[in-house]
Enzyme design. Structure first.
Site, PDB file in Angstrom:
ATOM      1  N   ARG A   1       0.818  -1.221   0.000  1.00 37.64           N
ATOM      2  CA  ARG A   1       0.000   0.000   0.000  1.00 37.64           C
ATOM      3  C   ARG A   1       0.849   1.267   0.000  1.00 37.64           C
ATOM      4  NH1 ARG A   1      -5.534  -0.673   1.841  1.00 37.64           N
ATOM      5  NH2 ARG A   1      -6.229  -2.395   0.560  1.00 37.64           N
TER       6      ARG A   1
ATOM      7  N   ARG B   1      -3.952   6.735   0.434  1.00 39.69           N
ATOM      8  CA  ARG B   1      -4.524   7.974   0.979  1.00 39.69           C
ATOM      9  C   ARG B   1      -3.604   8.758   1.904  1.00 39.69           C
ATOM     10  NH1 ARG B   1     -10.130   5.206   2.663  1.00 39.69           N
ATOM     11  NH2 ARG B   1      -8.601   3.557   2.904  1.00 39.69           N
TER      12      ARG B   1
ATOM     13  N   ARG C   1      -7.443  11.079  -6.743  1.00 46.11           N
ATOM     14  CA  ARG C   1      -8.683  10.339  -6.475  1.00 46.11           C
ATOM     15  C   ARG C   1      -9.892  11.269  -6.549  1.00 46.11           C
ATOM     16  NH1 ARG C   1     -11.801   8.909  -2.058  1.00 46.11           N
ATOM     17  NH2 ARG C   1     -12.304   6.713  -1.762  1.00 46.11           N
TER      18      ARG C   1
ATOM     19  N   ASP D   1      -6.555  -3.471  -7.445  1.00 46.64           N
ATOM     20  CA  ASP D   1      -7.105  -4.094  -6.252  1.00 46.64           C
ATOM     21  C   ASP D   1      -7.239  -5.585  -6.503  1.00 46.64           C
ATOM     22  OD1 ASP D   1      -8.357  -3.009  -3.582  1.00 46.64           O
ATOM     23  OD2 ASP D   1      -9.501  -4.771  -4.197  1.00 46.64           O
TER      24      ASP D   1
ATOM     25  N   TYR E   1     -14.146 -12.764   0.270  1.00 46.08           N
ATOM     26  CA  TYR E   1     -14.935 -11.596  -0.149  1.00 46.08           C
ATOM     27  C   TYR E   1     -16.138 -12.016  -0.999  1.00 46.08           C
ATOM     28  CZ  TYR E   1     -11.405  -8.434   1.694  1.00 46.08           C
ATOM     29  OH  TYR E   1     -10.575  -7.752   2.538  1.00 46.08           O
TER      30      TYR E   1
END
Ligand code: CP3
Length: 366
Positions: free
Chosen positions: A37, A41, A50, A87, A164
């Site tokens: 990562r 952010r 973004r 992702d 998921y």
């Protein structure tokens, strides 16, 4: 499309090849480092891109914007590898589950997989159409990197993707997906088989587009009992390591199997046919090296929370991880790729990342 054989610039070795050399357990001038990562952010420039794109998915599905955010951390820090900005859930999305994000709640699927009939309908997505935006991002990033550092492609592990797909999003206890495995193991294995086929096709397509190393994220393998881990996670990681074409010698595209909580399984993972194993901070790196027995390279394993600590504490912890690896690896630092034990968080300080990267290079200089 462009492939490695059609475009000679894609087969050229990167100028900074520490990361690839460490994965081959070859000597390097210092230990290479990248961070899970590393694009995200915590960087104001990421938040700006973004915002302009409108959403995370719009950004990930646009190869130029995915390229831009991939390169952002490399402009700030002397990292030794870039990782494709995408992702793991792009694969189930392309299998028809309908990925979306709810602000503050993480990823969700419109059509989760709950029954044997749902599983029977699943197929391997077409890499040339459904996931074309990913391979286009890989070739765009390779062009922009211009052989400065290697580019890592990635996928979720079959078990983690299944988590998921069955839960329909994140979960605290994974009760739905574990119940499916316990109540109808045959159906669970069918789900994992088709997902493994998709993962192998996805990683092969990223390699053909120019990815120079490939990482599988088994984020949720560690929530399984040892027996269930071997049956529902390890078995499919082994199939990936055995069946994924990776080439030979300096042209080999190394495979890294990362798993949270995989410490108890390091010996099995080292014997799986992978090139490297990524571990989290709950196992001593030296102990992981002893269990791996020199068969593979190791990646890890600083607790990401260390990035909230002071620069002095960061340096101490970096030194500890480096030396632990060396002591467990017969006195040699070779075969270590430095990383966190899991991904960075949005509220981390970029200045502390600079301290970490510098400490790794300095304290490991040969
Ligand atoms: O490492 C990198 O810099 C490459 C990019 C990357 C992302 N996701 C970008 C992303 C990678 C390698 C992933 C993998 C991923 N995605 C995993 C496995 C690794 C891990 O962290 O365990 C998992 C489990 C996911 C699923 C997922 N996608 C989650 C849990 C989230 C976070 C939701 C949130 O709000 O924090 C995402 C979204 C996501 N993927 C973001 C990023 C930067 C945040 C999106 C945003 O900008 O809001």
């Amino acid at each position: 499309g462009r492939t490695q054989t059609e475009d000679p610039s894609l087969t050229t070795q990167p100028r900074n090849d520490r990361f690839l050399r460490a994965l081959r357990r070859e000597p390097v001038d210092c230990t290479p480092v990248w961070l899970m990562r590393q694009a995200g952010r915590y960087l104001p420039e990421y938040r700006a891109t973004r915002k302009a794109a409108g959403s995370f998915l719009a950004m990930a599905k646009n190869p130029e914007l995915a390229c831009e955010v991939t390169l952002q951390p490399l402009r700030r820090f002397p990292l030794d590898a870039a990782i494709l900005f995408s992702d793991i859930l792009t694969v189930p999305d392309a299998m028809g589950l309908g990925l979306y994000f709810v602000e503050g709640e993480g990823p969700k699927f419109e059509r989760p997989v709950r029954t044997a009939a749902d599983i029977a309908r699943l197929g391997v997505p077409d890499m040339g159409s459904d996931l074309r935006y990913v391979t286009d991002a890989v070739s765009t990033i390779r062009r922009e990197l211009d052989n400065s550092v290697p580019l890592i492609g990635f996928s979720g592990s079959p078990w983690t993707l299944a988590c998921y797909m069955v839960e329909g999003g994140g979960s605290k206890d994974f009760a739905r997906v574990k119940s499916l495995a316990l109540n109808d193991p045959a159906a669970m294995h069918r789900l994992l088989e088709v997902t493994t086929d998709a993962v192998i096709a996805y990683l092969s397509a990223q390699r053909a587009a120019g990815a120079q190393a490939l990482q599988v994220f088994d984020t949720w393998g560690g929530v399984l009992s040892p027996a269930m881990y071997r049956e529902f996670s390890l078995r499919y990681l082994k199939r990936i390591a055995a069946e994924l074409e990776r080439g030979e010698g300096t042209d080999r595209t190394p495979l890294i199997l990362f798993g949270k909580g995989n410490g108890p399984h390091v010996a099995d993972l080292a014997a799986s046919g992978t090139d490297a194993v990524g571990v989290d901070w709950t196992i001593e790196l030296g102990e992981a090296a002893r269990r791996a027995g020199g068969k593979v390279a190791l990646q890890g394993n600083l607790d990401p929370v260390t990035l909230y600590a002071s620069p002095e504490a960061i340096r101490t912890e970096v030194g500890r991880a480096l030396d632990s690896y060396r002591d467990g690896n017969g006195g040699s630092r070779e075969g270590h790729v430095f990383n966190l034990g899991h991904g960075m968080s949005p509220d981390m300080d970029p200045a502390h990342v600079a301290v970490l990267v510098e400490a790794v290079h300095e304290l490991s200089a040969r």
